[in-house]
Design a protein around this motif. Structure first.
Motif, PDB file in Angstrom:
ATOM      1  N   CYS A  88      -5.603   7.793  -3.312  1.00  0.00           N
ATOM      2  CA  CYS A  88      -5.730   7.268  -1.954  1.00  0.00           C
ATOM      3  C   CYS A  88      -4.420   6.620  -1.528  1.00  0.00           C
ATOM      4  CB  CYS A  88      -6.875   6.248  -1.878  1.00  0.00           C
ATOM      5  SG  CYS A  88      -7.103   5.514  -0.243  1.00  0.00           S
ATOM      6  N   SER A  89      -3.960   6.976  -0.340  1.00  0.00           N
ATOM      7  CA  SER A  89      -2.774   6.341   0.241  1.00  0.00           C
ATOM      8  C   SER A  89      -3.168   5.641   1.534  1.00  0.00           C
ATOM      9  CB  SER A  89      -1.680   7.379   0.516  1.00  0.00           C
ATOM     10  OG  SER A  89      -2.152   8.375   1.409  1.00  0.00           O
ATOM     11  N   ILE A  90      -2.435   4.578   1.876  1.00  0.00           N
ATOM     12  CA  ILE A  90      -2.746   3.768   3.054  1.00  0.00           C
ATOM     13  C   ILE A  90      -1.521   3.711   3.957  1.00  0.00           C
ATOM     14  CG2 ILE A  90      -3.389   1.449   3.867  1.00  0.00           C
ATOM     15  CD1 ILE A  90      -4.852   1.083   1.194  1.00  0.00           C
ATOM     16  N   TYR A  99      -4.969  -0.201   9.759  1.00  0.00           N
ATOM     17  CA  TYR A  99      -4.532   0.748   8.733  1.00  0.00           C
ATOM     18  C   TYR A  99      -5.573   1.841   8.527  1.00  0.00           C
ATOM     19  CZ  TYR A  99      -1.030  -2.774   7.574  1.00  0.00           C
ATOM     20  OH  TYR A  99       0.012  -3.666   7.639  1.00  0.00           O
ATOM     21  N   GLY A 100      -5.088   2.981   8.110  1.00  0.00           N
ATOM     22  CA  GLY A 100      -5.952   4.100   7.767  1.00  0.00           C
ATOM     23  C   GLY A 100      -5.712   4.516   6.325  1.00  0.00           C
ATOM     24  N   GLY A 101      -6.773   4.951   5.671  1.00  0.00           N
ATOM     25  CA  GLY A 101      -6.662   5.441   4.305  1.00  0.00           C
ATOM     26  C   GLY A 101      -6.852   6.942   4.255  1.00  0.00           C
ATOM     27  N   LEU A 102      -6.183   7.592   3.335  1.00  0.00           N
ATOM     28  CA  LEU A 102      -6.298   9.040   3.168  1.00  0.00           C
ATOM     29  C   LEU A 102      -6.684   9.334   1.726  1.00  0.00           C
ATOM     30  CD1 LEU A 102      -4.139  11.798   4.688  1.00  0.00           C
ATOM     31  CD2 LEU A 102      -4.557  11.868   2.235  1.00  0.00           C
ATOM     32  N   VAL A 134      -4.663   1.779  -5.208  1.00  0.00           N
ATOM     33  CA  VAL A 134      -6.105   1.867  -4.977  1.00  0.00           C
ATOM     34  C   VAL A 134      -6.780   2.507  -6.186  1.00  0.00           C
ATOM     35  CG1 VAL A 134      -7.906   2.829  -3.494  1.00  0.00           C
ATOM     36  CG2 VAL A 134      -5.753   2.031  -2.486  1.00  0.00           C
ATOM     37  N   THR A 135      -7.832   1.867  -6.680  1.00  0.00           N
ATOM     38  CA  THR A 135      -8.585   2.414  -7.822  1.00  0.00           C
ATOM     39  C   THR A 135      -9.872   3.112  -7.387  1.00  0.00           C
ATOM     40  OG1 THR A 135      -9.676   0.266  -8.154  1.00  0.00           O
ATOM     41  CG2 THR A 135      -7.665   0.697  -9.417  1.00  0.00           C
ATOM     42  N   LYS A 288     -10.716  -0.868  -3.366  1.00  0.00           N
ATOM     43  CA  LYS A 288     -10.556  -1.795  -4.484  1.00  0.00           C
ATOM     44  C   LYS A 288      -9.166  -1.556  -5.083  1.00  0.00           C
ATOM     45  CE  LYS A 288     -14.780  -3.178  -3.993  1.00  0.00           C
ATOM     46  NZ  LYS A 288     -15.857  -2.807  -4.905  1.00  0.00           N
ATOM     47  N   PHE A 289      -8.462  -2.644  -5.371  1.00  0.00           N
ATOM     48  CA  PHE A 289      -7.089  -2.539  -5.835  1.00  0.00           C
ATOM     49  C   PHE A 289      -6.985  -2.768  -7.339  1.00  0.00           C
ATOM     50  CE2 PHE A 289      -6.808  -3.974  -1.401  1.00  0.00           C
ATOM     51  CZ  PHE A 289      -5.991  -2.992  -0.872  1.00  0.00           C
TER      52      PHE A 289
END
Length: 292
Positions: A88-90, A99-102, A134-135, A288-289
């Motif tokens: 996952c990238s933000i 922000y958006g996550g991919l 991101v985990t 979750k980080f």
């Protein structure tokens, strides 16, 4: 007005002045969190929960006197189930501090884009030089309208065969992404065969008796999807402000578990585990980080 405000039980609020009064009232009682992003600028978020795990996030800035100045707001729904552990990238949106996550999710066949719900935590970790890796992601969706479809009746043998086929396809997709030409050719041939089978069956059968679940981008906004997913759990929430009832549906869509919130008045049909939900959703996610 936010389009999905009605999804959490605020369907009666239509005018801008009405909504502004509502936001001012909720801002007085909500949980406030603030971070200093620059010497002369801060980012303040107020979370006003109107039911368990559901509410409005109001974001803005506080001045030297402690007065809050609202910039934007959005409805949210927090999911309890882990949806994905894929890469996952933000990235930050252009217009404002959102922000958006991919998600590079092979089970769907496309990259999933979602609106980051815990953006303040992400921003704060960056300021504190903590890991932003991101985990896992807990996905949720908000729907302005939807329908309940009857389930597909399958034998245990058919279900097991479908699981094996899905697992094999995921392995092929992963191999194709890593440059395996043989896997690419196999996937292409499978898609051609699948298209041929569906074209024959759709002449005599309804499309939703062939496709049990789907995950398709919808419209020009990249975090909105048209979905069909199996309902695994139904929870009925009540908005404490309007007393409108909202369904919190747990769905299994392409083997991804996530929650969808929709007003009871906007849902056609009676949701039950085993039945399917069809609708357009705005996808959100809490990431979750890594603590390393």
């Amino acid at each position: 007005m936010h389009r999905f405000l009605r999804s959490i039980g605020f369907g009666k609020y239509q005018g801008k002045k009405e909504i502004a009064r509502l936001l001012d009232e909720l801002a007085q009682t909500g949980l406030q969190q603030r971070i200093q992003i620059e010497p002369d600028a801060n980012l303040c978020e107020i979370r006003a929960e109107v039911a368990e795990g559901m509410g409005l996030a109001i974001v803005g800035e506080t001045d030297e006197k402690g007065n809050f100045h609202r910039e934007y707001y959005y409805p949210y729904l927090i999911g309890r189930d882990m949806s994905s552990q894929a890469d996952c990238s933000i990235q930050r949106h252009t217009e404002k501090e959102t922000y958006g996550g991919l998600l590079d999710e092979s089970r769907v066949g496309i990259s999933l884009i979602f609106y980051l719900d815990n953006a303040l935590e992400y921003r704060e970790r960056g300021l504190d030089h903590l890991s932003q890796q991101v985990t896992s992601v807990n996905l949720t969706g908000l729907a302005a309208e939807g329908k309940i479809l009857l389930p597909l009746h399958r034998t245990k043998k058919q279900l097991e065969r479908a699981k094996v086929a899905a697992k094999d396809r995921n392995s092929l997709v992963e191999a194709a992404r890593n440059g395996d030409e043989e896997a690419m050719e196999t996937l292409t041939m499978e898609d051609i065969d699948l298209y041929s089978q569906i074209s024959r069956r759709v002449m005599k059968e309804d499309i939703y008796s062939i496709v049990d679940s789907s995950f398709m981008p919808n419209g020009i906004e990249c975090d909105q999807y048209s979905i069909v997913g199996e309902i695994t759990k139904v929870e009925l929430l009540t908005n404490r402000v309007t007393e409108e009832q909202v369904y919190n549906l747990t769905l299994n869509c392409n083997d991804i578990i996530f929650h969808v919130g929709i007003s009871r008045a906007d849902l056609i049909g009676e949701p039950m585990p085993g039945r399917r939900f069809k609708g357009q959703i705005w996808m959100q996610g809490v990431v979750k980080f890594s603590e390393e």
